[in-house]
Motif scaffolding. Structure first.
Motif, short mmCIF file in Angstrom:
data_model
loop_
_atom_site.label_atom_id
_atom_site.label_comp_id
_atom_site.label_asym_id
_atom_site.label_seq_id
_atom_site.Cartn_x
_atom_site.Cartn_y
_atom_site.Cartn_z
N CYS A 52 -9.17 -71.12 -29.66
CA CYS A 52 -8.97 -69.97 -29.16
C CYS A 52 -10.02 -70.55 -27.34
CB CYS A 52 -10.92 -69.53 -29.72
SG CYS A 52 -11.26 -68.44 -29.19
N PRO A 53 -9.22 -69.59 -26.94
CA PRO A 53 -9.48 -69.68 -25.08
C PRO A 53 -11.58 -69.70 -24.95
CG PRO A 53 -8.48 -67.70 -25.70
CD PRO A 53 -7.90 -68.34 -26.67
N SER A 54 -11.66 -68.97 -26.13
CA SER A 54 -13.22 -68.77 -25.20
C SER A 54 -13.95 -69.89 -25.16
CB SER A 54 -14.23 -67.57 -26.23
OG SER A 54 -13.08 -66.96 -26.43
N GLU A 55 -13.44 -71.04 -26.09
CA GLU A 55 -14.21 -72.42 -26.26
C GLU A 55 -13.34 -73.61 -26.76
OE1 GLU A 55 -15.79 -72.12 -30.89
OE2 GLU A 55 -13.90 -72.56 -31.42
N ASP A 58 -15.63 -76.04 -24.18
CA ASP A 58 -15.47 -77.05 -24.58
C ASP A 58 -15.99 -77.90 -25.39
OD1 ASP A 58 -17.41 -75.31 -23.34
OD2 ASP A 58 -18.25 -74.38 -25.03
N LEU A 59 -14.93 -77.30 -26.27
CA LEU A 59 -13.87 -78.68 -27.38
C LEU A 59 -13.54 -79.97 -26.84
CD1 LEU A 59 -13.32 -75.65 -30.11
CD2 LEU A 59 -14.98 -77.36 -30.28
#
Lengths: 272, 272, 272
Positions: A52-55, A58-59
């Motif tokens: 998921c590009p949205s995270e 962060d990951l």
């Protein structure tokens, strides 16, 4: 380096795993994803899967290592994988790239070439045909299975040198190079080539050990040995390629608890 | 309520499953999806997996329960999951939410918070760290594995009360609350924590039993007990975390055919 | 055709597999994908999974057969699947369509109808309820499990005739037709219906054998027989629906190595 020294090295590198429970962020294919997660947990690592590009950023920044496996790509793969590579690079975390099907389609070849140009890939692991093609040799690939590869020893050397990484080519014999020297790893059991996702799972093991030890070369060799040693045990507990993968997880888990055995003749440095 | 009464209740709730073959619509992650499907079939439920917005509403309205697991989210997850929650709510079907990785990334935390605000979530099930964070406690999460959770008993109570739902926090001990009372569930085997997707599969079991019985609290307790009882049998038939999951499916299938045994000291009401 | 002739035919068709290692390109659902890959490898085929529009045409033209399974569709499925069908058609490769959940949602029904209109589908394989609905009969479907199907023998005949293909309807008895004649296939074990993805895996076996033999009708019959014969062996090596699937892979692998046994009364031509 004599064999006893090597044994001591592998044992030390392997034991880093149990101490750290490294978080390995997988951007991986949907076929092998579950098996990779089981392998990671069994050896004491903590797997996390997300595309998921949205995270992704962060990951990639939180994880101890990032594994990118292009087995089931999407049109967004280049963008998403490149985000992960840059984020991991920005915090100096190792990235392992598994170029599944390199050479099988133009799309995959181009995808891998662009990801390597990001410049933060610490390890490249593929089957002998994929790594040979990547090194510029003539090799044949059809689908995602191993094809014809004339000289995988030279291929890992060239890939390691071109991309300033550790290169691993798997097959009946595995080959590893850091661009200076070349090693071969043997042993295991033919069942390792008898199920889908075997190479993908090896990627997980390499990434987990490198995440824990921060030693790309010794981590890679330790991982290849661990997989083959576990396979020898697992073959005794299975009746075919269907029951082998879960026995392999059991054996790897056991190896994590019991420590690393002497490796004997399984690993050799190759003089070109 | 004495233990014999409880045994009778659990037996009744469990037996609803065999009679009904409930359809459990899963909007779930791509790692545990196959294992969840196998668990559902083994216990006599009918699983259906789809994330396709073109059919989410049809499926959510047809199913006996809807399970939403955010383990591998996408940019569309909020839209798709919210569609499912509203459709299920419009026909009064129970929705179970599994907030995998709550707290691990900002994206997941925000996603869960928004889904809960839809107001139709009947059950929330997560590991102790996720539920503790959701309750507003300080807890630590790294990746999707269980982290540190200081007081999961209070956490389920608070989450159940805040969101008017049944809250379940899993771990070495499971905790359940309806916002009035709190129960703990024990037993099972450490192998339950030794493979990826264990918590996800428990979500499937809870959703299936609640779908069949329409009793969220007793359904949740029955599901937690069934999983631990099956694990005790499965551990005897396995050699490690690799062979355990399929033995667990066998054991759960067996439990469906043989009926629910006395639960003994495995479940207790907690007096705060 | 007497039984001994049939045995000889099945043996010949089956042996084509070992000689060719056919590449079977799967555009399939995310639940059964891993099991399908394992089944393919165990029987000596080479599976490749991808839903990426950027490489669908390349892969469909390279493969020996294309399998399309709509189990977890997306909004892009119609476009992507149609691309695969046209590309495979342009190089005369067989396409197998598995209409999972036909009738369960309007979206799936419409998707299948449009794909069939592409005119290059060589085989359609579904459960009895799906194929019955597809033939225009009244049948009941709920979710993706088999529902009520009044006359699957007539259904396969009608579907085969309407779409000029081989039609296969699975259930306690399997039915096959080429639009001229009808066969039934029996045997196996109830465990075949006890796990998720069983029908999907059968699609893989059919596609692999047709890919190797280029004989759609005899390939389909051989595949159905192989699955049931392997299931009889696997049932002896399993303790339930959890341990059965891996035993089934072992048994199928064994069948590939040992050759095809006499089929006895398992297959019959039906006189309408």
């Amino acid at each position: 380096m004599n064999t006893r020294c090597l044994d001591e090295r592998f044992r030390t590198v392997w034991s880093a795993l149990a101490k750290q429970r490294p978080l390995v962020y997988h951007l991986t294919n949907s076929v092998a994803m579950n098996f990779q997660a089981q392998i990671a947990v069994a050896m004491g690592a903590s797997p996390l899967m997300s595309l998921c590009p949205s995270e992704v950023e962060d990951l990639a920044k939180t994880a101890d290592a990032v594994l990118i496996n292009i087995g089931t790509p999407t049109p967004d793969s280049e963008t998403v994988f490149a985000m992960a590579i840059r984020a991991a690079g920005s915090v100096n975390r190792p990235v392992l790239l598994d170029p599944v099907g390199y050479g099988a389609t133009h799309f995959r070849t181009q995808l891998v070439d662009r990801l390597l140009q990001e410049g933060h890939v610490a390890l490249v692991k593929g089957n002998a045909a994929e790594i040979s093609l990547l090194s510029g040799q003539e090799a044949s690939v059809r689908g995602v299975d191993a094809g014809y590869a004339p000289d995988p020893g030279k291929a890992v050397f060239d890939v390691a040198r071109s991309w300033n990484c550790i290169a691993i080519a798997t097959g009946p014999i595995d080959w590893v190079s850091d661009g200076e020297r070349i090693w071969s790893v043997q042993g295991g059991h033919p069942y390792l080539a008898s199920f889908s996702g075997s190479g993908c799972a090896l990627g997980t093991i390499v990434a987990a050990i490198v995440a824990a030890s921060r030693l790309p070369l010794e981590g890679a060799l330790t991982a290849l040995l661990a997989y083959r040693i576990a396979a020898e045990t697992a073959a005794l507990e299975s009746r075919g390629p269907g029951t082998f993968p879960s026995a392999l997880i059991d054996a790897l888990h056991c190896l994590t608890q019991q420590g690393f055995p002497p490796v004997g003749e399984r690993v050799r440095e190759i003089i070109l």
